[in-house]
Design a protein around this motif. Structure first.
Motif, PDB file in Angstrom:
ATOM      1  N   PHE A  97       2.594   1.729  -3.439  1.00 43.32           N
ATOM      2  CA  PHE A  97       1.670   2.155  -4.495  1.00 43.32           C
ATOM      3  C   PHE A  97       1.214   3.596  -4.277  1.00 43.32           C
ATOM      4  CE2 PHE A  97       0.178  -2.543  -4.835  1.00 43.32           C
ATOM      5  CZ  PHE A  97       1.404  -2.882  -5.365  1.00 43.32           C
ATOM      6  N   TRP A 144      -5.329  -2.399  -5.503  1.00 38.91           N
ATOM      7  CA  TRP A 144      -4.232  -3.213  -6.029  1.00 38.91           C
ATOM      8  C   TRP A 144      -3.509  -3.987  -4.943  1.00 38.91           C
ATOM      9  CZ3 TRP A 144      -3.859  -4.990 -10.676  1.00 38.91           C
ATOM     10  CH2 TRP A 144      -4.637  -4.361 -11.652  1.00 38.91           C
ATOM     11  N   ARG A 194       2.635  10.344 -10.722  1.00 35.24           N
ATOM     12  CA  ARG A 194       1.678  10.603 -11.794  1.00 35.24           C
ATOM     13  C   ARG A 194       0.928  11.897 -11.524  1.00 35.24           C
ATOM     14  NH1 ARG A 194       0.492  10.083 -17.047  1.00 35.24           N
ATOM     15  NH2 ARG A 194      -1.726  10.237 -17.401  1.00 35.24           N
ATOM     16  N   ILE A 207      -0.436   3.822 -15.464  1.00 34.07           N
ATOM     17  CA  ILE A 207      -0.810   2.536 -14.879  1.00 34.07           C
ATOM     18  C   ILE A 207      -0.556   2.549 -13.378  1.00 34.07           C
ATOM     19  CG2 ILE A 207      -0.324   0.058 -14.885  1.00 34.07           C
ATOM     20  CD1 ILE A 207       0.619   0.353 -17.803  1.00 34.07           C
ATOM     21  N   ALA A 208       0.576   3.134 -12.974  1.00 32.95           N
ATOM     22  CA  ALA A 208       0.985   3.104 -11.570  1.00 32.95           C
ATOM     23  C   ALA A 208       0.226   4.113 -10.719  1.00 32.95           C
ATOM     24  CB  ALA A 208       2.487   3.349 -11.458  1.00 32.95           C
ATOM     25  N   ALA A 209      -0.713   4.833 -11.310  1.00 34.09           N
ATOM     26  CA  ALA A 209      -1.523   5.777 -10.545  1.00 34.09           C
ATOM     27  C   ALA A 209      -2.822   5.132 -10.057  1.00 34.09           C
ATOM     28  CB  ALA A 209      -1.848   7.003 -11.404  1.00 34.09           C
ATOM     29  N   SER A 210      -3.001   3.847 -10.320  1.00 34.48           N
ATOM     30  CA  SER A 210      -4.225   3.161  -9.940  1.00 34.48           C
ATOM     31  C   SER A 210      -4.383   3.110  -8.424  1.00 34.48           C
ATOM     32  CB  SER A 210      -4.226   1.740 -10.509  1.00 34.48           C
ATOM     33  OG  SER A 210      -4.024   1.758 -11.905  1.00 34.48           O
ATOM     34  N   ASP A 211      -5.579   2.829  -7.986  1.00 35.70           N
ATOM     35  CA  ASP A 211      -5.926   2.872  -6.560  1.00 35.70           C
ATOM     36  C   ASP A 211      -5.083   1.901  -5.729  1.00 35.70           C
ATOM     37  OD1 ASP A 211      -7.677   3.645  -4.351  1.00 35.70           O
ATOM     38  OD2 ASP A 211      -8.332   1.562  -4.447  1.00 35.70           O
ATOM     39  N   PRO A 212      -4.329   2.409  -4.747  1.00 31.11           N
ATOM     40  CA  PRO A 212      -3.438   1.553  -3.943  1.00 31.11           C
ATOM     41  C   PRO A 212      -4.172   0.469  -3.155  1.00 31.11           C
ATOM     42  CG  PRO A 212      -2.857   3.868  -3.662  1.00 31.11           C
ATOM     43  CD  PRO A 212      -4.151   3.833  -4.419  1.00 31.11           C
ATOM     44  N   THR A 236       4.105   5.835  -5.622  1.00 39.03           N
ATOM     45  CA  THR A 236       4.203   5.922  -7.078  1.00 39.03           C
ATOM     46  C   THR A 236       3.036   6.725  -7.653  1.00 39.03           C
ATOM     47  OG1 THR A 236       3.053   3.804  -7.355  1.00 39.03           O
ATOM     48  CG2 THR A 236       5.452   3.760  -7.302  1.00 39.03           C
ATOM     49  N   ARG A 237       1.887   6.655  -6.983  1.00 43.11           N
ATOM     50  CA  ARG A 237       0.744   7.411  -7.473  1.00 43.11           C
ATOM     51  C   ARG A 237       1.039   8.908  -7.479  1.00 43.11           C
ATOM     52  NH1 ARG A 237      -5.458   6.892  -5.145  1.00 43.11           N
ATOM     53  NH2 ARG A 237      -6.320   6.644  -7.216  1.00 43.11           N
ATOM     54  N   PHE A 239       0.832  -1.209   0.000  1.00 43.56           N
ATOM     55  CA  PHE A 239       0.000   0.000   0.000  1.00 43.56           C
ATOM     56  C   PHE A 239       0.868   1.262   0.000  1.00 43.56           C
ATOM     57  CE2 PHE A 239      -2.315   3.427   2.047  1.00 43.56           C
ATOM     58  CZ  PHE A 239      -3.501   3.426   1.331  1.00 43.56           C
TER      59      PHE A 239
END
Lengths: 304, 304
Positions: free
Chosen positions: A275, B234, A282, B226-231, A278-279, A272
């Motif tokens: 991620f 994922w 973006r 792609i790496a901005a998706s919901d932590p 990295t978010r 978590f």
């Protein structure tokens, strides 16, 4: 007008776009060009984006104030050897290759004293190639990185920079080694990873009768687009930017193994947090884009 | 009309889109819903895409012919435990989670005999979430994978399939284990790799004062998206589809090391051949898309 006479060696997407842009803005007195393929030379004549097309590179560069090498990275050395004896004293030579250290090593030894070599890399392109694919707006708001050599002539760099900016690019200067590392992160290693993932999927696709292609979700579909890039160009990039690519690949596998271990051990908190971090990158890109309205991704012009 | 009464548990993007689509096509007599958050329930009432909103999942499912679990994968088990005793005999329960084996393990034990569980996964979504983000066309020409349990009622599956197709989706059925492997290749592993690459770049970006973001070329920019998706989503995917993800990651690193060795040893032929092979996959996707005009990526409808 920034240069009296410009010679383009290679007449594909980048060269034809430069010609269109220089003409649109009145930046060159005369533009001449050469391509190895007779078919490309004939196409350039038909389209008419250069004033004259020559059958050899040697003829093309005679009297030119600026020579732009627009051939694949692997062909730069050969072209430099061919044109070296024919360059006008005081001329500037630049190139548009994706890798800089290898191009410098291949080209510089062939250029006579009194000729200024200013390596460059426009970060611009489309999925198309060849003389028919060029357009004047290709470089608008795109980066054009210059990697001047130590001890080079600042005036030659400034003049080339003025040309790049006049056709719409944002120009930055950096050392060649640094360029190759930054591109290894932002472009070369991502391409290698995408190629690899698509290769893995291809193996599985044979087993599962193309289900992988059928159900390709967002992640994979983006990878296939990246992995569809020209095999020859990318082979040359990896072979000539070997050190930086291998360094970034080393970091990548180190991080990947850490995430893999977190999955294996069920460490949801680590995943978590990673991620979430990295978010933010973006978001930084998007926010920067919103701030500037132009696609220059956070580049502040205040300090330039 | 396919179902008299449909209950949606969770009222985000997928549930609200299903409600809009069922209404648009007259597929359900009554649609009711529940969300854990009072704010979401109030939003659903305001938007009015369901006929009634209940404060508890237990009330919501009473008398429903179809119950759709639209909550995060990690919350499925708890919801199933809550609604189990209140389900109408003969009702069908489905879900929309990205992972199927883990959802089946969490949900199935809580459902009484005489209730039909047909797990599902619509491969559809946008970058937005919540009750305001739904729209009737979300599932049009997207895949909706069903993973019916062995020994389940074929009539219940057929009825659910009819609903999915009526709202525009292409439906396919497969085993849950196979689903999780295919999705590990097409979606889960690519996401993990993108997260990793962006993480590596983030480390370097700190060193180089955001140059990595500034000069982000095509490859890296796609990865950041792609790496901005919901932590949270994922994290749950990787923790619940652990085995398949680890298997594909193993294959991936094996292939990556082979390419890395080719770069190190200067094996240009190996690189060229590999890149040529992966390019063909992308071409297959594009050609299939051109053949069918719809984004179903090579799915031949002839055999259905």
């Amino acid at each position: 007008m920034i240069y009296d006479r410009v010679a383009l060696i290679g007449l594909g997407l980048i060269a034809s776009s430069m010609a269109h842009a220089m003409r649109a803005h009145g930046l060159a007195g005369t533009i001449v060009g050469h391509a190895r393929s007779a078919e490309t030379r004939e196409a350039a004549r038909q389209i008419g984006f250069v004033d004259e097309v020559f059958a050899t590179a040697a003829e093309t560069v005679q009297g030119a104030d600026l020579v732009v090498l627009c051939v694949p990275v692997g062909a730069m050395g050969q072209v430099a050897a061919e044109i070296g004896p024919h360059l006008k004293p005081g001329a500037t030579v630049t190139d548009v290759g994706s890798v800089k250290q290898a191009v410098i090593a291949a080209v510089a030894p062939h250029l006579p004293a009194g000729v200024h070599f200013v390596p460059g890399h426009p970060i611009a392109g489309t999925e198309h190639s060849g003389p028919y694919s060029g357009f004047a707006g290709l470089f608008r708001n795109r980066w054009w990185l210059l990697t001047p050599l130590p001890g080079g002539d600042p005036a030659a760099t400034a003049q080339l920079r003025a040309l790049c900016e006049a056709i719409g690019a944002n120009v930055d200067e950096m050392e060649a080694e640094h360029h190759d590392l930054v591109l290894a992160v932002t472009s070369h290693t991502p391409h290698l990873i995408a190629y690899t993932m698509v290769g893995v999927a291809d193996d599985l696709a044979r087993v599962t009768d193309s289900e992988v292609v059928q159900y390709s979700a967002a992640g994979f579909r983006d990878f296939t687009r990246i992995a569809a890039s020209d095999p020859t160009m990318w082979r040359d990039v990896f072979l000539t930017n070997k050190d930086a690519t291998l360094e970034i690949l080393g970091r990548f596998t180190e991080e990947l193994f850490a995430l893999q271990r977190a999955i294996r051990t069920g460490d949801g908190e680590m995943l978590f947090d990673y991620f979430t971090r990295t978010r933010a990158i973006r978001r930084g890109i998007i926010e920067a884009g919103q701030d500037t309205a132009a696609p220059d991704f956070g580049r502040s012009k205040a300090g330039r």
